[in-house]
Scaffold this active site. Sequence first.
Site, short mmCIF file in Angstrom:
data_model
loop_
_atom_site.label_atom_id
_atom_site.label_comp_id
_atom_site.label_asym_id
_atom_site.label_seq_id
_atom_site.Cartn_x
_atom_site.Cartn_y
_atom_site.Cartn_z
CG ASP A 135 41.51 -66.85 38.20
OD1 ASP A 135 42.14 -67.15 37.16
OD2 ASP A 135 41.01 -67.71 38.94
CG ASP A 185 44.86 -74.73 37.73
OD1 ASP A 185 43.90 -75.06 37.02
OD2 ASP A 185 45.10 -73.53 38.03
C1 LIG Z 1 41.16 -75.15 39.37
S1 LIG Z 1 40.67 -73.47 39.34
C2 LIG Z 1 39.80 -73.28 40.89
C3 LIG Z 1 38.88 -72.12 40.88
C4 LIG Z 1 38.05 -71.90 42.16
N1 LIG Z 1 38.89 -71.61 43.30
C5 LIG Z 1 37.16 -73.08 42.45
O1 LIG Z 1 37.44 -73.80 43.41
O2 LIG Z 1 36.20 -73.28 41.70
C6 LIG Z 1 42.19 -72.65 39.67
C7 LIG Z 1 42.17 -71.18 39.27
O3 LIG Z 1 43.39 -70.56 39.71
C8 LIG Z 1 43.81 -69.66 38.71
N2 LIG Z 1 45.26 -69.47 38.90
C9 LIG Z 1 46.20 -70.44 38.93
N3 LIG Z 1 47.42 -69.91 39.13
C10 LIG Z 1 47.23 -68.57 39.24
C11 LIG Z 1 48.14 -67.48 39.44
N4 LIG Z 1 49.44 -67.68 39.58
N5 LIG Z 1 47.63 -66.25 39.46
C12 LIG Z 1 46.30 -66.04 39.31
N6 LIG Z 1 45.40 -67.03 39.12
C13 LIG Z 1 45.87 -68.28 39.08
C14 LIG Z 1 43.40 -70.31 37.40
O4 LIG Z 1 43.29 -69.37 36.36
C15 LIG Z 1 42.06 -70.94 37.77
O5 LIG Z 1 40.99 -70.06 37.51
#
Ligand SMILES: C[S@@+](CC[C@H](N)C(=O)[O-])C[C@H]1O[C@@H](n2cnc3c(N)ncnc32)[C@H](O)[C@@H]1O
Length: 277
Positions: A135, A185
């Site tokens: 992340d 997301d």
């Molecule tokens: C909506 S949050 C969900 C977090 C967790 N899985 C939950 O269900 O509570 C999505 C996470 O994915 C991370 N993220 C999105 N695209 C990413 C990428 N390409 N590389 C690393 N992290 C990513 C974002 O920073 C965020 O923390």
Amino acid sequence: MSIPATPTSRAASAEPAAAASSAAAGPAAAEVPAPAREAGRRFPDGPAPDPAGSRAEHRVRSFHARRGRVTPAQKAAIDRFWPRWGLELDGTPLDLAELFGVPDPKVVVEIGFGMGDATAEMAAADPGTGILAVDVHTPGQGNLLSLADRLGLRNLRVANGDAIVLLRDMLPPASLDGLRVYFPDPWPKARHHKRRLIQPEFTALVTPLLRPGATVHCATDWEPYAEQMLEVLSAAPHLANRYDGFAPRPGFRPVTKFERQGLAKGHVVRDLVFERV
Ligand SMILES: C[S@@+](CC[C@H](N)C(=O)[O-])C[C@H]1O[C@@H](n2cnc3c(N)ncnc32)[C@H](O)[C@@H]1O
């Protein structure tokens, strides 16, 4: 397989083997404001504030640029444990045996662990599997490192940066036993759909990295994205749906923070489990 507490190849351990509990995050801890980007690194030996990858390449990103506010406890965990368990996604090819300290480790990548509570719980329940959790969210990295210490996890590594760089440049073919993407997301606006992680380009990067029998497990509470995931994963060569459509919720996946928020809004949660064939 038991994974020892070997320091990663990227950073020498500055820590004694005995884990300290002083870095445990306290829910009531006061927040410190994030310094301006130009003020430089907040963590001299910690995650880079702007990890290499998509920004430099002017690529569409699947994550928000905001890094979040870091509590003193999260900062303490990063200062203390990043040199041992942290990994910068800088594009350098990885040796997973070296990273986890065992020959031919079983490795599962989780993209987007958020605050990391579910990740830590799953790692604790499966100590024989190396979890490479990715992340860009600095508070979450601190929280997960703190949990890893508190739970005595030895099979978890925390990576900072764009997961696309990891998949594209850093992992050998047929090296993974699983990939998890929980509540990515959703990017609900049409003009942002291109930011969604689960796209044909993504599965094209992922499938060569999976060993036969490895699973791709996704979950979302955003119905249009669930439909997109089903369509994209079903169309991917060498991936087979383990179920007829959406999967029943697997017992090993804890409720995540974002899932809880979705459920509170009355959203339906969908799991998808595909297998590398
Ligand atoms: C909506 S949050 C969900 C977090 C967790 N899985 C939950 O269900 O509570 C999505 C996470 O994915 C991370 N993220 C999105 N695209 C990413 C990428 N390409 N590389 C690393 N992290 C990513 C974002 O920073 C965020 O923390």
